[in-house]
Design a protein around this motif. Structure first.
Motif, short mmCIF file in Angstrom:
data_model
loop_
_atom_site.label_atom_id
_atom_site.label_comp_id
_atom_site.label_asym_id
_atom_site.label_seq_id
_atom_site.Cartn_x
_atom_site.Cartn_y
_atom_site.Cartn_z
N PRO A 177 -2.21 5.99 4.37
CA PRO A 177 -2.02 5.18 5.47
C PRO A 177 -3.03 5.00 6.70
O PRO A 177 -2.82 4.01 7.50
CB PRO A 177 -0.50 5.78 5.80
N GLU A 198 -4.59 -1.37 4.84
CA GLU A 198 -3.85 -2.70 5.15
C GLU A 198 -4.07 -3.70 3.85
O GLU A 198 -3.35 -4.61 3.74
CB GLU A 198 -4.21 -3.38 6.38
N ARG A 210 -1.92 -2.10 0.81
CA ARG A 210 -0.40 -1.85 0.87
C ARG A 210 0.62 -2.64 0.14
O ARG A 210 1.43 -2.22 -0.33
CB ARG A 210 0.04 -1.32 2.27
N SER A 243 4.70 -0.04 2.27
CA SER A 243 4.03 1.07 2.92
C SER A 243 4.06 2.18 2.15
O SER A 243 4.66 3.27 2.47
CB SER A 243 4.75 1.17 4.43
N ASP A 273 7.86 1.95 -0.84
CA ASP A 273 7.87 2.48 0.69
C ASP A 273 7.76 4.16 0.32
O ASP A 273 8.69 4.57 -0.06
CB ASP A 273 8.98 1.95 1.63
#
Length: 767
Positions: A335, A341, A344, A352, A395
């Motif tokens: 992350p 970006e 993901r 995420s 996520d």
């Protein structure tokens, strides 16, 4: 100096000779053919005897497939950074992540000034370069809000739109020798790119120390900065005449201390000598890699990317990042990383994940699966395509992203045997097969990834003529939950081979597929835009015509609701699988009667033209709630329900795909995709705040449906399991799961529970 643990890179530093341009391009192509990683070129725009380096970089990138390209180093004073940022990102995207940015503060100021550039002092050059690096990264950062604004005495940017973002995290390597440039390298750059002949050994030690000290002072780990080295006075044709002037074994012995003691991890030879390039790639580079790997194992040197304290603070709970195998470190994204970006999300869904692992080959997939099993977080597998169902990201979990495994090979043109890796896109596949007169039906969009489609079914523009994509799979390579890499076909692990074709995401990670393509050249491609005011009548007429059409006709219909007072609209795509224009015209003409045609066009085109890859960024920009079903026929009753759905305004799009034809020639038990009697697939999608309304409408349509197309369905509730895998398919699949995935590691595609009785059904031949 210690070994900084970077993966080794090897390449060339070529002269952009304008008097023999074909030779420099040939040397770059030889660089790739010899197995080297990188081709770099001088950049002296004021030298009339040199080709323009940027044009040459673009040309070489287009002529190669794997090779990285970079200037060595780019002349900043003649290339404004705002323009350079966009040019760099564009070339990186066009080359699919193969551009790196070697950059210099400027030299040969008479030449720069003669071309209209600004003459700078050494201190001004460093300050200008610092400004430029900030602009470059600011332009590439599409996640930042608002336009890019920078104040500065050298490159002011009053306000510009950011982007495009590059395809990968472009490395900025600085050609630096003086203390202020070395400090800037440690503070801001990704790499140091000097020339060996300009630095004595004590100077190299001092320079590395200055870079390290500047990095630490800036809050960086010195290991974040790669050390590259140009080598000019080199020769392999003579006996030992000095440093790097002798046989390959001597090179290995002499380069090894530069890696282990001084931290250099990339070597670029600066001689335009084909024999030297070939020897460097085929003998020296492999031997040095082996020697370095052996020494690193003995010294337990940490390898892979190094992250800043800020990036480390972004790590998520539940994942033991330090336990990630060294083989996966270089390709993994966390992350806090700049590339996060870009990896993901899928095209359709936002995600995420705590960690994205990007293996390069099957062995690394084995390592990824083995590691992921030890982490108590969700595991998703992504081939690199759209991910409409939402199952290829998550996520807080781990994503195994196969997009770097994207090779397309024609194994045998005579038998039409091809081999595809799962990260390839179908548009690229179409273009790669076209020179051989081959094709493979594979969805309606070139950006779709191979792996997800070719393990689920594959309803493409040629489906009624040639069947589903899975119907042409003759072998697969797959990593199972216990970390085995198996080759499966009709004789080897036949039960697993059966499951791969239709439920591949449930039983392992497919690392390659072999298929029998078919001979296709040009096809007739037609598109109609139709007023869908009489929605039910339009759907019924279209469905009837599709069923009556010859198998050469495959048709997709997309239905959109009324907007701004306009009636509902339909876009109808029709593909005739062949180049017989008269036969195509006869088969297509009846479709002009389905409703008021507002626009029409038809043309004879090469098959790749209708599935060309657009190269979209994947930002979770799609409609995130979708339902999928299969229809035997579009009856008036079913058409009425679907017309109500689209007129409600709750549904943003409905798409209908024709199947039947060759699809239904296959026995329902031949593959794990058992839907061999239906003639249509239907998808309905909407935005999140209308999800409940979509569910209510779908419940009205559900009695008319028989089965689902798994990749288009966002609902994986247990009660939908039998829609995807009706009996006896489900029981057979559960038995396969009990053998190859008893712990249900691969549970995102649909949580298929392994059979409680793990005894095998049928016989298996292991080969």
């Amino acid at each position: 100096m210690p070994d900084y643990g970077h993966e080794l890179l090897f390449g060339t530093f070529l002269t952009p000779d304008a008097h023999d341009p074909d030779r420099v391009v040939a040397l770059a192509e030889l660089t790739e053919a010899a197995g080297l990683d990188l081709a770099t070129f001088q950049d002296h725009p004021y030298n009339s005897g040199f080709l323009d380096t940027w044009t040459l970089l673009s040309w070489v990138a287009a002529r190669t497939e794997r090779l990285r390209v970079s200037a060595n180093v780019l002349n900043l004073p003649l290339r404004p950074p705002a323009v350079l940022a966009r040019a760099a990102a564009s070339l990186d995207r066009l080359s699919h992540g193969r551009f790196e940015l070697g950059l210099g503060a400027g030299a040969f100021w008479d030449g720069v000034e003669g071309m209209g550039g600004r003459r700078l002092t050494a201190g001004q050059g460093v300050a200008a370069l610092r400004e430029a690096i900030g602009i470059l990264r600011g332009v590439w950062d599409e996640t930042a809000s608002g336009p890019l604004r920078r104040e500065g005495p050298y490159y002011p940017v009053p306000g510009m739109r950011r982007g495009p973002a590059p395809a990968h995290d472009i490395n900025i390597w600085l050609g630096a020798y003086q203390p202020r440039m070395l400090a800037l390298t440690g503070q801001e750059a990704d790499g140091w790119l000097p020339t060996l002949e300009y630095l004595r050994s004590p100077d190299r030690v001092t320079a590395n120390r200055l870079i390290d000290e500047a990095a630490v002072e800036a809050g960086r780990d010195p290991r974040q900065i790669r050390r590259l080295l140009n080598l000019f006075q080199v020769d392999v044709s003579a006996d030992d005449r000095g440093f790097l002037q002798g046989p390959p074994g001597q090179w290995v012995d002499q380069l090894l201390p530069l890696v282990l003691e001084e931290g250099f991890s990339a070597f670029l030879i600066g001689r335009d000598d084909p024999r030297l390039i070939q020897t460097f790639g085929q003998e020296i580079a492999p031997a040095l890699r082996e020697a370095v790997a052996r020494e690193r194992r003995q010294s337990e040197t940490t390898t892979g990317p190094v992250r800043s304290a800020v990036a480390l603070a972004e790590r998520r709970s539940g994942v033991d990042y330090d336990a990630l195998p060294a083989s996966l470190a270089a390709g993994s994204v966390e992350p806090g990383d700049r590339e996060y970006e870009q990896v993901r999300h899928s095209y359709s869904w936002s995600g995420s994940p705590a960690l994205v692992i990007r293996p390069r080959d099957a062995a690394e997939v084995v390592d990824a699966v083995t590691y992921a099993r030890t982490q108590d977080v969700p595991l998703s597998v992504r081939s690199g395509g759209h991910g409409i169902s939402g199952r290829s990201t998550n996520d807080g979990g781990i994503v195994i992203d196969l997009s770097r495994m994207d090779r397309v090979e024609v194994l045998d043109q005579a038998t039409r045997r091809i081999r595809l890796e799962p990260g390839a896109r179908w548009g690229h596949v179409a273009r790669a097969l076209a020179p051989y007169g081959l094709a493979m039906s594979s969805g309606d969009y070139g950006d779709v990834g191979v792996g997800g489609l070719a393990t689920t079914a594959g309803i493409g523009y040629l489906v009624r003529r040639y069947g589903l994509t899975i119907d042409h799979v003759v072998a697969a390579e797959i990593v199972t939950a216990d970390g085995r890499l198996l080759r499966v076909d009709e004789r080897h692990h036949p039960d697993l081979f059966w499951a791969v074709r239709g439920a591949g995401g449930n039983v392992g990670v497919v690392t390659a597929l072999e298929l029998e393509a078919y001979e296709v050249g040009d096809v007739v491609h037609a598109q109609l835009v139709v007023d869908a005011t009489d929605t039910a009548g339009l759907l019924h007429r279209w469905g009837r015509l599709v069923e009556q059409a010859p198998r050469e006709i495959t048709s997709f219909l997309s239905l959109f609701p009324n907007r701004r007072g306009n009636p509902p609209m339909a876009q109808v795509t029709l593909v005739y699988a062949g180049d017989d224009v008269e036969a195509a015209q006869s088969a297509l003409s009846p479709f002009l009667e389905i409703g008021p045609v507002l626009d029409q066009q038809a043309q004879l085109v090469p098959y790749p033209a209708i599935v060309a890859p657009p190269g979209n960024q994947h930002r979770g920009q799609g409609l995130v709630d979708s339902h999928s079903g299969l229809l035997h026929h579009i009856t008036p009753e079913a058409a009425d329900v679907m017309a109500t759905m689209i007129r409600s305004g709750d549904v943003m799009i409905m798409q209908f795909r024709s199947v039947g034809g060759a699809v239904n020639d296959i026995a329902r038990d031949a593959t794990a995709y058992p839907h061999r009697k239906q003639n249509f697939s239907v998808l309905a999608a909407t935005v999140p705040d209308r999800r409940r309304q979509l569910d209510k409408h779908w419940a009205e349509l559900y009695p008319y449906l028989d089965g689902m197309y798994l990749s288009f369905e966002a609902d994986t509730a247990p009660e939908r399991l039998l829609d995807a895998f009706p009996e006896p398919t489900l029981s057979r699949l559960r038995a396969v799961k009990a053998t190859y995935d008893p712990d249900n590691v691969f549970n995102r595609n649909f949580p298929v529970p392994p059979a409680l009785d793990a005894r095998r059904t049928g016989k298996e031949t292991n080969g």
